[in-house]
Motif scaffolding. Structure first.
Motif, PDB file in Angstrom:
ATOM      1  N   ALA A 480       0.809  -1.229   0.000  1.00 30.42           N
ATOM      2  CA  ALA A 480       0.000   0.000   0.000  1.00 30.42           C
ATOM      3  C   ALA A 480       0.835   1.268   0.000  1.00 30.42           C
ATOM      4  N   ILE A 481       2.138   1.177   0.247  1.00 38.66           N
ATOM      5  CA  ILE A 481       2.987   2.377   0.396  1.00 38.66           C
ATOM      6  C   ILE A 481       2.894   3.324  -0.801  1.00 38.66           C
ATOM      7  N   PRO A 482       2.955   2.854  -2.046  1.00 41.65           N
ATOM      8  CA  PRO A 482       2.860   3.799  -3.175  1.00 41.65           C
ATOM      9  C   PRO A 482       1.590   4.642  -3.172  1.00 41.65           C
ATOM     10  N   ALA A 483       0.535   4.151  -2.523  1.00 43.54           N
ATOM     11  CA  ALA A 483      -0.729   4.901  -2.510  1.00 43.54           C
ATOM     12  C   ALA A 483      -0.578   6.261  -1.842  1.00 43.54           C
ATOM     13  N   LEU A 484       0.463   6.424  -1.012  1.00 42.32           N
ATOM     14  CA  LEU A 484       0.676   7.710  -0.344  1.00 42.32           C
ATOM     15  C   LEU A 484       0.996   8.818  -1.341  1.00 42.32           C
ATOM     16  N   SER A 485       1.484   8.467  -2.518  1.00 44.75           N
ATOM     17  CA  SER A 485       1.818   9.477  -3.526  1.00 44.75           C
ATOM     18  C   SER A 485       0.850   9.455  -4.710  1.00 44.75           C
ATOM     19  N   MET A 486      -0.307   8.832  -4.528  1.00 48.61           N
ATOM     20  CA  MET A 486      -1.263   8.738  -5.633  1.00 48.61           C
ATOM     21  C   MET A 486      -1.764  10.117  -6.061  1.00 48.61           C
ATOM     22  N   ARG A 487      -1.740  10.356  -7.379  1.00 46.73           N
ATOM     23  CA  ARG A 487      -2.347  11.539  -7.971  1.00 46.73           C
ATOM     24  C   ARG A 487      -3.475  11.075  -8.882  1.00 46.73           C
ATOM     25  N   VAL A 488      -4.572  11.811  -8.872  1.00 44.46           N
ATOM     26  CA  VAL A 488      -5.702  11.426  -9.704  1.00 44.46           C
ATOM     27  C   VAL A 488      -5.907  12.447 -10.813  1.00 44.46           C
ATOM     28  N   GLY A 489      -6.453  11.992 -11.919  1.00 43.94           N
ATOM     29  CA  GLY A 489      -6.716  12.873 -13.047  1.00 43.94           C
ATOM     30  C   GLY A 489      -7.571  12.146 -14.066  1.00 43.94           C
ATOM     31  N   LEU A 490      -7.891  12.847 -15.142  1.00 41.43           N
ATOM     32  CA  LEU A 490      -8.632  12.240 -16.240  1.00 41.43           C
ATOM     33  C   LEU A 490      -7.695  12.057 -17.426  1.00 41.43           C
ATOM     34  N   PRO A 491      -7.910  11.050 -18.243  1.00 38.61           N
ATOM     35  CA  PRO A 491      -6.966  10.748 -19.326  1.00 38.61           C
ATOM     36  C   PRO A 491      -6.893  11.865 -20.360  1.00 38.61           C
ATOM     37  N   ASP A 492      -5.669  12.111 -20.860  1.00 38.24           N
ATOM     38  CA  ASP A 492      -5.494  13.047 -21.962  1.00 38.24           C
ATOM     39  C   ASP A 492      -5.032  12.264 -23.186  1.00 38.24           C
ATOM     40  N   GLY A 493      -4.594  12.967 -24.205  1.00 34.99           N
ATOM     41  CA  GLY A 493      -4.215  12.291 -25.442  1.00 34.99           C
ATOM     42  C   GLY A 493      -3.081  11.306 -25.286  1.00 34.99           C
ATOM     43  N   SER A 494      -2.190  11.548 -24.319  1.00 36.32           N
ATOM     44  CA  SER A 494      -1.060  10.644 -24.129  1.00 36.32           C
ATOM     45  C   SER A 494      -1.499   9.285 -23.606  1.00 36.32           C
ATOM     46  N   SER A 495      -2.714   9.206 -23.058  1.00 36.53           N
ATOM     47  CA  SER A 495      -3.231   7.942 -22.530  1.00 36.53           C
ATOM     48  C   SER A 495      -3.956   7.120 -23.580  1.00 36.53           C
ATOM     49  N   GLU A 496      -4.152   7.684 -24.752  1.00 39.50           N
ATOM     50  CA  GLU A 496      -4.866   6.979 -25.804  1.00 39.50           C
ATOM     51  C   GLU A 496      -3.982   5.887 -26.416  1.00 39.50           C
ATOM     52  N   PRO A 497      -4.575   4.911 -27.077  1.00 43.80           N
ATOM     53  CA  PRO A 497      -3.783   3.833 -27.687  1.00 43.80           C
ATOM     54  C   PRO A 497      -2.758   4.372 -28.686  1.00 43.80           C
ATOM     55  N   VAL A 498      -1.546   3.812 -28.643  1.00 43.59           N
ATOM     56  CA  VAL A 498      -0.502   4.211 -29.582  1.00 43.59           C
ATOM     57  C   VAL A 498      -0.979   3.930 -31.008  1.00 43.59           C
ATOM     58  N   GLY A 499      -0.804   4.930 -31.867  1.00 42.12           N
ATOM     59  CA  GLY A 499      -1.253   4.772 -33.251  1.00 42.12           C
ATOM     60  C   GLY A 499      -2.609   5.368 -33.509  1.00 42.12           C
ATOM     61  N   SER A 500      -3.368   5.670 -32.446  1.00 44.14           N
ATOM     62  CA  SER A 500      -4.682   6.288 -32.639  1.00 44.14           C
ATOM     63  C   SER A 500      -4.511   7.733 -33.063  1.00 44.14           C
TER      64      SER A 500
END
Length: 837
Positions: A480-500
């Protein structure tokens, strides 16, 4: 409830085709509703009451052209060379023809914009040259008048120094009149020069202000510095959430209608963010793995196929039925995917519980229809209560006040309700048709010869319980340790499938114009009173300077002033992309700024700010939602287990597994541990994922808790010691819980291979959450803690025991009261008689 389900099971087995046809009619209605009502899904999310939303509302009233959605069409040469005149002409022609597109308010030609910028720069430069020449002429005229004044002063001095009477009175008067006329000419000239100087100063101020504004906005470009890439901005008349997919698709179709040789066109997520594929190869592989688990557990291909068939049927009804309402409500693209995930996982598991119970009873010699009714009244009863916990957790998403989350929870709850209904009706109906064919040939040969003997069961060693509990808790806390640095957001273009096309647009824009261009901010400055027309440029410059002085601001440009001159709009380009920490800090810093010059209050909007606001609001509702879900489920579990400590242990274990899941998600999707191997783009965690995981994982965790702890309680009330009851309960339920857990992990895990990062993170979170909760918390931590607590784990205040109804989850009373008990049950009751005496 058990008696009702028993009768329902026998009825379904007796009238199998009636039940099957009834469900086929339901499926037909769902298909018809889908064909009539499906209007497409939205890729946008919204949370009411955000700061960015308030800015959009203000723009709607005073600057409506900037209140609608906008997107970018990216043109880039294939070889990276500068766009030719022919290519530019082709792009401009497409832009000129785009005015008639639905819901499009305007399309900006990048070449015209850059030409206008160059013209403005040239105008400023030319104006400064002309002003310099005018100032030189003015200075020369001032010098000439100064020389004339000097000569005039000398003539006056000479006239005054002449001896009295040396000049006739008439001649003296004429001389003095001449000097006075010359003085007036010089004074008039000086006054005229002063006016001209004032005009030159005002013009110089305007030019200086214009030059400074151009300098502040020089890095906001529409054509890249190497000339290879051009950005076409498309503005829509409707806000983001009201903009239909049809209108966005019309833009895509238009700009792809004419192929420009040597140029590739791509579209930003605001225009072309794709609806994720609902079912793919990964999901199919997950179902195949689930089928393998079922074959191993049930020992028959026919029996293994039944839970999968009923689950797929339930998924079809739930998905098609929910999509039928997409024309009535704005439905996020992930909503039906969530329904499919849950429908498949719980549908297979719930049917498995009933089939497994029926199969065991057949092996012990029970009559098929009687066995079906008994399995439905016992395991089916447990399924109903297990499903209730999941439904409560999902419906509780509506208390968050976030519309799309509430809809996701409601659709997911409907999928679970359908899975329960199908498990207790359609599953018995098919079992009634199969009769003994639900057993393999080898198993049929052993019918009536199978008996279960758990007399050799012994409680675990106390030292082992201590080591198990401590080890499990420590491992979960470390994960659970990494959860201490969790950042939340909504997907942008960089999160889209490669080639899309959206990924291509994002990466090309980032490379050609800088990361900040992929997520510009729309900043407004509201004045309490109207600004004078002559002061507009000065006010714009003051505000632009204040914005440019902020850390991580690359460029600022004034883009509009309202008709009443009380609202100013600016485009601000940050240093980094929309999901970066620096951009988030910049948005907060701009909002925290005191009013500029004490009079102009700032507001921040734009897609980047809207996404940040949504993420922040979703994070803020998590504690409330967790409290509501845990509180309601605690009440249900106290009612089911008639214990205070069992629900508390179950809940504490869930919290450990939840934060371990958060930690694993952060490590993979944010830190990037193992992301390359899976082809995952790192970035902030999907903003609504933590909330969704609470609802789904808590419900599923209580499913496993129910099937294990109810067996423990049953053994305890039949006379076994508290610690021995723990072992018996685990032995009785572990095989089906392990199978159910593996099935859920395989189904959820299949979604990890989706093209959409959003779906991937949900699939991974659910799969990992089930893994640690089922196999670490329920199978290890929970039994160890219950062993250590001994008899006290079943303690319940007497006053509460008297007022609570007796909920027989496993249907033991049904077995004792109406039906011939299976041999194992009869043995357990016989063994319990001395204890009762």
């Amino acid at each position: 409830m058990a008696e009702l389900l028993y009768r329902l099971g026998k009825f379904s087995a007796r009238r199998a085709w009636t039940v099957i046809v009834a469900w086929l009619v339901v499926l037909g209605i769902a298909v018809g509703g889908f064909l009539i009502g499906f209007k497409g899904l939205t890729t946008s999310f919204d949370v009411p009451g955000t700061a960015a939303g308030a800015v959009v509302e203000e723009l709607t009233h005073k600057l409506p052209d900037y209140a609608g959605a906008s997107g970018t069409v990216v043109f880039r040469t294939d070889d990276g060379s500068a766009l030719s005149d022919t290519q530019k002409k082709g792009i401009s022609s497409l832009i000129a023809d785009a005015d008639g597109l639905p819901d499009v308010s305007g399309v900006i030609d990048p070449f015209s914009t850059e030409a206008e910028r160059a013209a403005q720069q040239a105008k400023v430069t030319d104006g400064q040259t002309r002003l310099a020449a005018g100032q030189s002429q003015l200075d020369a005229a001032k010098a000439q008048l100064a020389a004339g004044q000097q000569q005039l002063d000398a003539a006056k001095a000479q006239l005054q120094s002449a001896p009295a009477g040396s000049m006739p009175a008439e001649q003296l008067a004429a001389a003095q009149a001449k000097l006075a006329a010359q003085q007036k000419t010089i004074d008039d000239g000086l006054a005229q020069l002063a006016t001209q100087q004032k005009q030159l100063t005002a013009q110089q101020k305007q030019l200086d202000q214009g030059a400074e504004l151009l300098k502040l906005s020089k890095d906001i470009r529409m054509v890249s510095s190497d000339g290879s890439t051009a950005l076409v901005n498309v503005a829509f008349t409707k806000p983001r959430l009201e903009l239909s997919e049809t209108s966005k698709q019309a833009v895509i179709d238009h700009f792809e209608s004419t192929r420009i040789t040597g140029v590739t066109v791509s579209f930003s997520t605001d225009i072309a963010q794709g609806v994720p594929q609902i079912v793919g190869l990964g999901e199919a592989v997950g179902v195949v793995f689930a089928a393998i688990v079922l074959i191993v557990v049930l020992g028959s291909v026919v029996a293994a196929a039944l839970p999968i068939v009923t689950a797929l049927f339930g998924v079809a009804v739930a998905a098609l039925g929910s999509l039928a309402f997409s024309g009535v409500v704005d439905m996020a693209s992930v909503t039906p995917v969530l329904a499919i995930m849950l429908g498949l996982a719980v549908g297979i598991d719930y049917s498995l519980f009933i089939v497994n119970r029926h199969r065991k009873q057949l092996l012990e010699g029970a009559e098929p229809r009687e066995s079906i009714g008994l399995a439905n009244g016992t395991s089916g009863n447990a399924v109903v209560f297990a499903g209730t916990t999941v439904v409560v957790a999902l419906l509780a998403l509506n208390v968050t006040g976030v519309p799309f989350l509430g809809l996701m929870g409601t659709v997911g709850a409907i999928a679970v309700v359908l899975a329960v209904l199908i498990a207790v009706t359609l599953t018995p109906a098919i079992l009634g048709l199969l009769k003994l064919r639900v057993l393999s040939r080898r198993a049929r040969a052993r019918v009536g010869q199978v008996h279960h003997d758990d007399t050799a069961a012994k409680p675990m060693k106390t030292w082992r319980a201590v080591v198990t509990a401590v080890s499990a808790a420590v491992v979960l806390l470390i994960v659970a340790i990494p959860a201490l640095s969790m950042r939340v957001g909504l997907p942008d273009g960089s999160s889209e499938p490669v080639g899309s096309t959206t990924y291509e647009a994002f990466t090309v824009t980032e490379k050609a114009f800088g990361a900040g261009t992929t997520g510009p901010l729309l900043v407004t400055a509201a004045a309490k009173q109207a600004v004078a027309a002559d002061d507009v440029t000065s006010v714009q410059l003051d505000i632009a300077r204040a914005l440019a002085d902020q850390k991580d601001v690359v460029a600022v440009a004034p883009i509009a002033v309202s008709g009443d001159r009380t609202l100013f709009a600016f485009q601000v380009v940050p240093e980094e992309g929309p999901n970066s920490v620096s951009t988030e800090n910049l948005v907060n810093a701009l909002r925290d700024l005191a009013p500029i010059d004490g009079a102009y209050r700032l507001g921040v909007s734009g897609q980047t700010a809207i996404n940040l606001d949504i993420s922040a609001n979703l994070a803020s509702v998590l504690p409330l939602y967790l409290t509501v879900v845990v509180g309601l489920s605690l009440l249900i579990m106290i009612l089911v287990f008639r214990s205070i400590l069992v629900p508390l242990i179950a809940t504490g274990g869930f919290i450990l597994s939840l934060f371990a899941t958060y930690g694993a998600i952060t490590a993979l999707f944010q830190w990037g541990w193992g992301a390359d191997a899976l082809g995952i783009h790192t970035g902030p965690i999907l903003s609504f994922l933590p909330v969704i995981l609470v609802g789904i994982l808590f419900g599923l965790a209580m499913d496993y808790q129910l099937f294990l702890a109810s067996g423990m309680r049953e053994a305890y009330v039949h006379g076994a010691s508290a610690r021995l009851a723990v072992v018996k309960g685990v032995r009785a339920g572990r095989s089906v819980v392990i199978a159910a857990g593996l099935i859920m992990i395989s189904v959820f895990g299949g979604f990890i291979f989706s093209e959409s990062t959003m779906i991937r993170s949900i699939g991974f979170g659910l799969a990992f959450g089930v893994l640690v909760d089922a196999f670490v918390v329920r199978m290890l931590l929970m039994p160890a803690l219950m062993h250590l607590l001994g008899r006290s784990v079943w303690w319940l205040p007497k006053w509460l025991d008297r007022i609570m109804p007796n909920v027989d989850v496993e249907g033991a009373a049904l077995e004792r009261r109406q039906h011939v008990p299976a041999p194992a049950v009869a043995q357990a009751e016989a063994a319990a008689e001395p204890a009762r005496a």
